[in-house]
Design an enzyme around this catalytic site. Structure first.
Site, PDB file in Angstrom:
ATOM      1  N   ASP A   1      -8.365   1.131 -26.042  1.00 23.12           N
ATOM      2  CA  ASP A   1      -8.834   1.032 -24.659  1.00 23.12           C
ATOM      3  C   ASP A   1      -8.907   2.386 -23.973  1.00 23.12           C
ATOM      4  O   ASP A   1      -8.095   3.256 -24.221  1.00 23.12           O
ATOM      5  CB  ASP A   1      -7.884   0.174 -23.829  1.00 23.12           C
ATOM      6  CG  ASP A   1      -8.046  -1.284 -24.135  1.00 23.12           C
ATOM      7  OD1 ASP A   1      -8.943  -1.615 -24.922  1.00 23.12           O
ATOM      8  OD2 ASP A   1      -7.283  -2.070 -23.584  1.00 23.12           O
TER       9      ASP A   1
ATOM     10  N   ARG B   1      -1.410  -8.480 -21.116  1.00 23.63           N
ATOM     11  CA  ARG B   1      -2.270  -8.202 -22.279  1.00 23.63           C
ATOM     12  C   ARG B   1      -1.639  -7.207 -23.249  1.00 23.63           C
ATOM     13  O   ARG B   1      -2.080  -7.083 -24.386  1.00 23.63           O
ATOM     14  CB  ARG B   1      -3.656  -7.732 -21.824  1.00 23.63           C
ATOM     15  CG  ARG B   1      -3.653  -6.437 -21.068  1.00 23.63           C
ATOM     16  CD  ARG B   1      -5.028  -6.085 -20.559  1.00 23.63           C
ATOM     17  NE  ARG B   1      -5.934  -5.722 -21.632  1.00 23.63           N
ATOM     18  CZ  ARG B   1      -5.847  -4.603 -22.344  1.00 23.63           C
ATOM     19  NH1 ARG B   1      -4.871  -3.756 -22.109  1.00 23.63           N
ATOM     20  NH2 ARG B   1      -6.721  -4.350 -23.291  1.00 23.63           N
TER      21      ARG B   1
ATOM     22  N   GLU C   1       0.950  -6.127   7.372  1.00 25.02           N
ATOM     23  CA  GLU C   1       1.784  -5.871   8.549  1.00 25.02           C
ATOM     24  C   GLU C   1       3.172  -5.427   8.135  1.00 25.02           C
ATOM     25  O   GLU C   1       3.805  -4.624   8.782  1.00 25.02           O
ATOM     26  CB  GLU C   1       1.928  -7.118   9.432  1.00 25.02           C
ATOM     27  CG  GLU C   1       0.685  -7.963   9.584  1.00 25.02           C
ATOM     28  CD  GLU C   1       0.460  -8.908   8.408  1.00 25.02           C
ATOM     29  OE1 GLU C   1       1.075  -9.976   8.400  1.00 25.02           O
ATOM     30  OE2 GLU C   1      -0.324  -8.564   7.511  1.00 25.02           O
TER      31      GLU C   1
ATOM     32  N   PRO D   1       0.817  -1.223   0.000  1.00 22.65           N
ATOM     33  CA  PRO D   1       0.000   0.000   0.000  1.00 22.65           C
ATOM     34  C   PRO D   1       0.845   1.266   0.000  1.00 22.65           C
ATOM     35  O   PRO D   1       0.332   2.347  -0.278  1.00 22.65           O
ATOM     36  CB  PRO D   1      -0.823  -0.110   1.285  1.00 22.65           C
ATOM     37  CG  PRO D   1      -0.401  -1.344   1.976  1.00 22.65           C
ATOM     38  CD  PRO D   1       0.558  -2.098   1.133  1.00 22.65           C
TER      39      PRO D   1
HETATM   40  C1  JBH Z   1      -0.669  -3.976  -1.930  1.00 22.41           C
HETATM   41  O1  JBH Z   1      -2.244  -2.159  -3.572  1.00 22.41           O
HETATM   42  C2  JBH Z   1      -2.323  -2.096  -2.214  1.00 22.41           C
HETATM   43  N1  JBH Z   1      -3.537  -1.582  -1.735  1.00 22.41           N
HETATM   44  C3  JBH Z   1      -4.012  -1.948  -0.576  1.00 22.41           C
HETATM   45  N2  JBH Z   1      -3.504  -2.929   0.097  1.00 22.41           N
HETATM   46  C4  JBH Z   1      -2.400  -3.666  -0.308  1.00 22.41           C
HETATM   47  C5  JBH Z   1      -1.904  -4.741   0.416  1.00 22.41           C
HETATM   48  C6  JBH Z   1      -0.781  -5.405  -0.029  1.00 22.41           C
HETATM   49  C7  JBH Z   1      -0.186  -5.040  -1.204  1.00 22.41           C
HETATM   50  C8  JBH Z   1      -1.784  -3.287  -1.491  1.00 22.41           C
END
Ligand code: JBH
Length: 257
Positions: free
Chosen positions: A174, A159, A121, A94
């Protein structure tokens, strides 16, 4: 292209590659996807891959040793086979850069990718600092791990590889390639439950159809994703159309012609 994925859940990658366009691409040798279980690189007899965080706190952290050794084994294998330069090692997290079509196009130019599925985590910071070359997030929502994000990235990249899509499925038009949303599509029947297909599409007048579609593209993008419109280079005619549509009283009604 060769894609190596490091994960704690290799089974999550079975079904997606067993069907449709992915399967065809793999069978034709256009892409080779190898899934590795990080646990196979654990040192102890309990196959430990995570541990408590130094300094305390909730959750577990992925240990560095199995990940470094897995990536090094993959790199050694790649080097032995193809004598190519270092492939990117991409951590799905994330905290990464927000994934986009432009990033998919960049990744599609590589001959190898190594994807590392992180978990919420976290991963020991030394993996990020000394092993990973790029960090990617697919969006701002909470997921349990990097497996689904890795599949999203693989889908978007594979793709784009030459020969993966047939001419029928051509990627050129696209949305997000042009930077705008797509025009509405209709197929038979010409009338369904009293809802008619727009006249112009049945007219056989290709110039009129092209004009209608161009207008729909601008109209939709303006209504739903004005942010995309700002980033795209429009021609004079399209810019004039945007100005005209902005002055229309009920843009949100998505009226026909
Ligand atoms: C990547 O792309 C992310 N968005 C939200 N959570 C995650 C958890 C692990 C890897 C993400």
């Amino acid at each position: 292209m060769r894609i190596d994925v490091l994960t704690l859940f290799p089974q999550l990658f079975e079904a997606p590659f067993s069907f449709g366009i992915f399967k065809r691409a793999i069978d034709r040798g256009l892409v080779s996807i190898k899934i590795h279980n990080i646990r196979d690189y654990a040192h102890d007899k309990h196959k430990t891959v995570d541990d408590y965080p130094y300094g305390g706190g909730p959750g577990m952290v992925l240990k560095p040793e199995p990940i470094f050794e897995a990536v090094e084994a993959i790199k050694a294998d790649i080097l032995a086979k193809d004598k190519v330069s270092e492939p990117p090692v991409i951590l799905l997290t994330p905290q990464g850069r927000l994934f986009s079509q432009q990033m998919a196009q960049e990744l599609a130019k590589q001959s190898h990718l190594i994807l590392l599925c992180g978990h919420y985590e976290g991963v020991d910071e030394r993996v990020r600092e000394y092993l990973v070359t790029d960090e990617i997030s697919i969006g701002d929502y909470v997921l349990t791990g990097g497996e689904l994000p890795a599949l999203v990235v693989i889908d978007a990249v594979v793709r784009l590889l030459p020969g993966v899509l047939g001419s029928e499925e051509s990627p050129r038009d696209d949305s997000h390639v042009s930077g705008l949303l797509e025009y509405p599509q209709y197929t038979r029947p010409a009338e369904y439950r009293g809802w008619a297909v727009p006249e112009v599409l049945l007219s056989g007048n290709h110039a009129q159809i092209a004009k209608w579609r161009r207008e729909q593209v601008i109209r939709r993008t303006l209504e739903r994703r004005p942010d995309l419109l700002k980033k795209t280079n429009l021609c004079l005619e399209e810019r004039q159309l945007v100005e005209r549509l902005k002055r229309e009283p009920n843009l949100d009604k998505e009226s026909g012609e």
